[in-house]
Design an enzyme around this catalytic site. Structure first.
Site, PDB file in Angstrom:
ATOM      1  N   GLU A 269       0.833  -1.209   0.000  1.00 38.19           N
ATOM      2  CA  GLU A 269       0.000   0.000   0.000  1.00 38.19           C
ATOM      3  C   GLU A 269       0.864   1.254   0.000  1.00 38.19           C
ATOM      4  O   GLU A 269       0.574   2.213  -0.714  1.00 38.19           O
ATOM      5  CB  GLU A 269      -0.911   0.031   1.232  1.00 38.19           C
ATOM      6  CG  GLU A 269      -2.134  -0.830   1.158  1.00 38.19           C
ATOM      7  CD  GLU A 269      -2.991  -0.651   2.396  1.00 38.19           C
ATOM      8  OE1 GLU A 269      -4.098  -0.097   2.262  1.00 38.19           O
ATOM      9  OE2 GLU A 269      -2.540  -1.051   3.491  1.00 38.19           O
TER      10      GLU A 269
ATOM     11  N   GLU B 143      -6.235   6.614  11.106  1.00 33.44           N
ATOM     12  CA  GLU B 143      -6.342   7.296  12.398  1.00 33.44           C
ATOM     13  C   GLU B 143      -5.178   8.244  12.625  1.00 33.44           C
ATOM     14  O   GLU B 143      -5.351   9.361  13.134  1.00 33.44           O
ATOM     15  CB  GLU B 143      -6.387   6.263  13.541  1.00 33.44           C
ATOM     16  CG  GLU B 143      -7.638   5.426  13.580  1.00 33.44           C
ATOM     17  CD  GLU B 143      -7.601   4.168  12.715  1.00 33.44           C
ATOM     18  OE1 GLU B 143      -8.411   3.264  12.953  1.00 33.44           O
ATOM     19  OE2 GLU B 143      -6.770   4.079  11.785  1.00 33.44           O
TER      20      GLU B 143
ATOM     21  N   TYR C  83      -9.115  29.182   5.044  1.00 32.16           N
ATOM     22  CA  TYR C  83      -9.302  27.801   4.605  1.00 32.16           C
ATOM     23  C   TYR C  83      -8.285  27.398   3.536  1.00 32.16           C
ATOM     24  O   TYR C  83      -8.033  26.212   3.348  1.00 32.16           O
ATOM     25  CB  TYR C  83     -10.735  27.492   4.180  1.00 32.16           C
ATOM     26  CG  TYR C  83     -11.302  28.297   3.035  1.00 32.16           C
ATOM     27  CD1 TYR C  83     -10.963  28.023   1.716  1.00 32.16           C
ATOM     28  CD2 TYR C  83     -12.235  29.298   3.275  1.00 32.16           C
ATOM     29  CE1 TYR C  83     -11.508  28.739   0.677  1.00 32.16           C
ATOM     30  CE2 TYR C  83     -12.789  30.019   2.236  1.00 32.16           C
ATOM     31  CZ  TYR C  83     -12.421  29.729   0.934  1.00 32.16           C
ATOM     32  OH  TYR C  83     -12.968  30.444  -0.091  1.00 32.16           O
TER      33      TYR C  83
ATOM     34  N   LYS D 187     -10.560   6.345   2.462  1.00 36.45           N
ATOM     35  CA  LYS D 187      -9.754   5.618   1.493  1.00 36.45           C
ATOM     36  C   LYS D 187     -10.734   4.906   0.570  1.00 36.45           C
ATOM     37  O   LYS D 187     -11.322   3.888   0.942  1.00 36.45           O
ATOM     38  CB  LYS D 187      -8.851   4.599   2.199  1.00 36.45           C
ATOM     39  CG  LYS D 187      -7.955   3.819   1.252  1.00 36.45           C
ATOM     40  CD  LYS D 187      -7.235   2.673   1.926  1.00 36.45           C
ATOM     41  CE  LYS D 187      -6.189   3.166   2.895  1.00 36.45           C
ATOM     42  NZ  LYS D 187      -5.342   2.055   3.400  1.00 36.45           N
TER      43      LYS D 187
END
Length: 124
Positions: A27, A79, A59, A104
């Site tokens: 990955e 996380e 922003y 994801k």
């Protein structure tokens, strides 16, 4: 946080990045698309009256902060990506609360799955 700050929010939805993150070496080597949403709470009443960017959370800067995390060094977990993004946003912007969702799309799992996601909320 006062009642006004709890109600006022700035959001960024659907930010798309390519990162080399994941729990496996494959990955991290191949990389993948990540979609991030951020919601920041702060009192926007002053900026509403002054129309001055210095009286709010920029922003554009929030986007750059998240981009730096998502396109930066590898993390094994969503996380961890969400946590680092939230902490950097709190450290660099005049916000009281931040909510970060990292998705994801089409994770490498058997079967049909649109996305895996993590959402966290952090405050001062």
């Amino acid at each position: 946080m006062n009642e006004q700050e709890a109600q006022d929010r700035i959001g960024l939805a659907g930010m798309v990045f390519r990162g080399h993150h994941g729990a496996t070496e494959e990955e991290q080597a191949v990389g993948q698309r990540l979609v991030v949403d951020v919601e920041m709470s702060l009192d926007l009443s002053l900026a509403g009256h002054t129309d001055d960017l210095s009286d709010t959370a920029d922003y554009g800067r929030a986007f750059e902060i998240v981009q730096g995390v998502m396109e930066g060094p590898p993390h094994a977990l969503l996380e961890s990506l969400a946590e680092e993004s939230a902490q950097r946003l709190l450290d660099e912007l005049p916000i009281q609360l931040v909510r970060v969702r990292v998705r994801k799309p089409f994770p490498p799992l058997q079967g049909a799955l649109d996305a895996a996601w993590v959402e966290i909320a952090r405050h001062r």
